[in-house]
Design a protein around this motif. Structure first.
Motif, PDB file in Angstrom:
ATOM      1  N   GLY A   1       0.804  -1.188   0.000  1.00  0.00           N
ATOM      2  CA  GLY A   1       0.000   0.000   0.000  1.00  0.00           C
ATOM      3  C   GLY A   1       0.852   1.259   0.000  1.00  0.00           C
ATOM      4  N   VAL A   2       0.181   2.379   0.124  1.00  0.00           N
ATOM      5  CA  VAL A   2       0.835   3.689   0.122  1.00  0.00           C
ATOM      6  C   VAL A   2       1.788   3.831   1.307  1.00  0.00           C
ATOM      7  N   ILE A   3       1.374   3.321   2.469  1.00  0.00           N
ATOM      8  CA  ILE A   3       2.222   3.414   3.670  1.00  0.00           C
ATOM      9  C   ILE A   3       3.539   2.691   3.438  1.00  0.00           C
ATOM     10  N   GLU A   4       3.461   1.479   2.874  1.00  0.00           N
ATOM     11  CA  GLU A   4       4.673   0.697   2.656  1.00  0.00           C
ATOM     12  C   GLU A   4       5.610   1.390   1.667  1.00  0.00           C
ATOM     13  N   LEU A   5       5.039   1.993   0.602  1.00  0.00           N
ATOM     14  CA  LEU A   5       5.865   2.691  -0.378  1.00  0.00           C
ATOM     15  C   LEU A   5       6.584   3.873   0.258  1.00  0.00           C
ATOM     16  N   ASP A   7       7.261   4.294   3.442  1.00  0.00           N
ATOM     17  CA  ASP A   7       8.251   3.767   4.383  1.00  0.00           C
ATOM     18  C   ASP A   7       9.475   3.240   3.651  1.00  0.00           C
ATOM     19  N   GLU A   8       9.280   2.579   2.513  1.00  0.00           N
ATOM     20  CA  GLU A   8      10.414   2.089   1.724  1.00  0.00           C
ATOM     21  C   GLU A   8      11.299   3.251   1.262  1.00  0.00           C
ATOM     22  N   ARG A   9      10.674   4.367   0.906  1.00  0.00           N
ATOM     23  CA  ARG A   9      11.451   5.553   0.498  1.00  0.00           C
ATOM     24  C   ARG A   9      12.269   6.090   1.665  1.00  0.00           C
ATOM     25  N   ILE A  10      11.650   6.127   2.840  1.00  0.00           N
ATOM     26  CA  ILE A  10      12.369   6.615   4.029  1.00  0.00           C
ATOM     27  C   ILE A  10      13.541   5.683   4.346  1.00  0.00           C
ATOM     28  N   ALA A  68      11.191  -4.343   8.545  1.00  0.00           N
ATOM     29  CA  ALA A  68      10.033  -4.768   7.755  1.00  0.00           C
ATOM     30  C   ALA A  68       8.879  -3.786   7.944  1.00  0.00           C
ATOM     31  N   VAL A  69       8.726  -3.276   9.171  1.00  0.00           N
ATOM     32  CA  VAL A  69       7.670  -2.317   9.484  1.00  0.00           C
ATOM     33  C   VAL A  69       8.337  -1.141  10.210  1.00  0.00           C
ATOM     34  N   LEU A  70       8.510  -0.039   9.499  1.00  0.00           N
ATOM     35  CA  LEU A  70       9.245   1.101  10.045  1.00  0.00           C
ATOM     36  C   LEU A  70       8.588   1.655  11.304  1.00  0.00           C
ATOM     37  N   ARG A  71       7.262   1.750  11.315  1.00  0.00           N
ATOM     38  CA  ARG A  71       6.548   2.282  12.482  1.00  0.00           C
ATOM     39  C   ARG A  71       6.868   1.454  13.728  1.00  0.00           C
ATOM     40  N   ALA A  72       6.795   0.142  13.612  1.00  0.00           N
ATOM     41  CA  ALA A  72       7.074  -0.741  14.747  1.00  0.00           C
ATOM     42  C   ALA A  72       8.543  -0.648  15.157  1.00  0.00           C
TER      43      ALA A  72
END
Length: 186
Positions: A1-5, A7-10, A68-72
């Motif tokens: 999704g948009v969140i993952e994209l 986060d991948e950029r960050i 894998a999950v930047l927020r976590a």
């Protein structure tokens, strides 16, 4: 999704050692990390120090880490830094607020003599706890996470859940017993 994209950029910015990674992570997850630190530490000065340390710790960890999950990942760094700061602050005096009180409550769930922090870091037990949480009704899962991850105090948790303080205490006690039995059986 948009969140993952996003986060991948960050994460890609971190990997390129581009300092924009910190500003982007701060923009997206700063409020989330501040909320975690504030629940544990209770004062804005310590909270800001901890969140700033989170960005430095993330800078030093990525690379080689690729979360894998930047927020976590960022939330966990903030939580661990906040708990360390709280322990340092309260070492000389008894007590330590909701965070240490909640961790004391969890100690009884741990089947061996390790501290809750060390046990929760263990991947297998974390997976087991996730399986246990996944089997709970949503309301009980939310109460458990609010108390033992975000360290809501009991009065605030009761209010949030629409429960009496007695029901809140009783529910958390039953959940701790259930978790202990689950961990022992696995």
């Amino acid at each position: 999704g948009v969140i993952e994209l996003e986060d991948e950029r960050i994460i890609a910015l971190f990997w390129r050692r581009d300092e924009g990674a910190i500003s982007q992570a701060s923009r997206k997850y700063g409020a989330y990390c501040r909320s975690i630190a504030m629940h544990i530490l209770g004062d804005s000065e310590s909270c800001e120090e901890c969140v700033n340390d989170t960005w430095l710790r993330a800078w030093n960890a990525i690379p080689p880490a690729r979360p894998a999950v930047l927020r976590a990942f960022l939330g966990r760094i903030t939580r661990n830094l906040s708990l360390s700061m709280l322990r340092g602050r309260t070492r000389a005096k008894r007590g330590g607020g909701q965070a240490l009180l909640a961790l004391d409550e969890l100690e009884d769930c741990v089947p061996d003599l390790q501290t809750p922090e060390k046990v929760l870091e263990d991947r297998e037990i974390a997976q087991s706890i996730n399986r246990w949480l996944g089997g709970l009704p949503a309301e009980q899962r939310a109460a458990f996470i609010r108390r033992y991850w975000y360290f809501d105090d009991l009065a605030a948790l009761a209010l949030r859940m629409g429960w009496s303080p007695g029901k809140t205490n009783s529910c958390l006690r039953r959940l701790r017993v259930s978790l202990r039995q689950h961990l022992e059986s696995e």
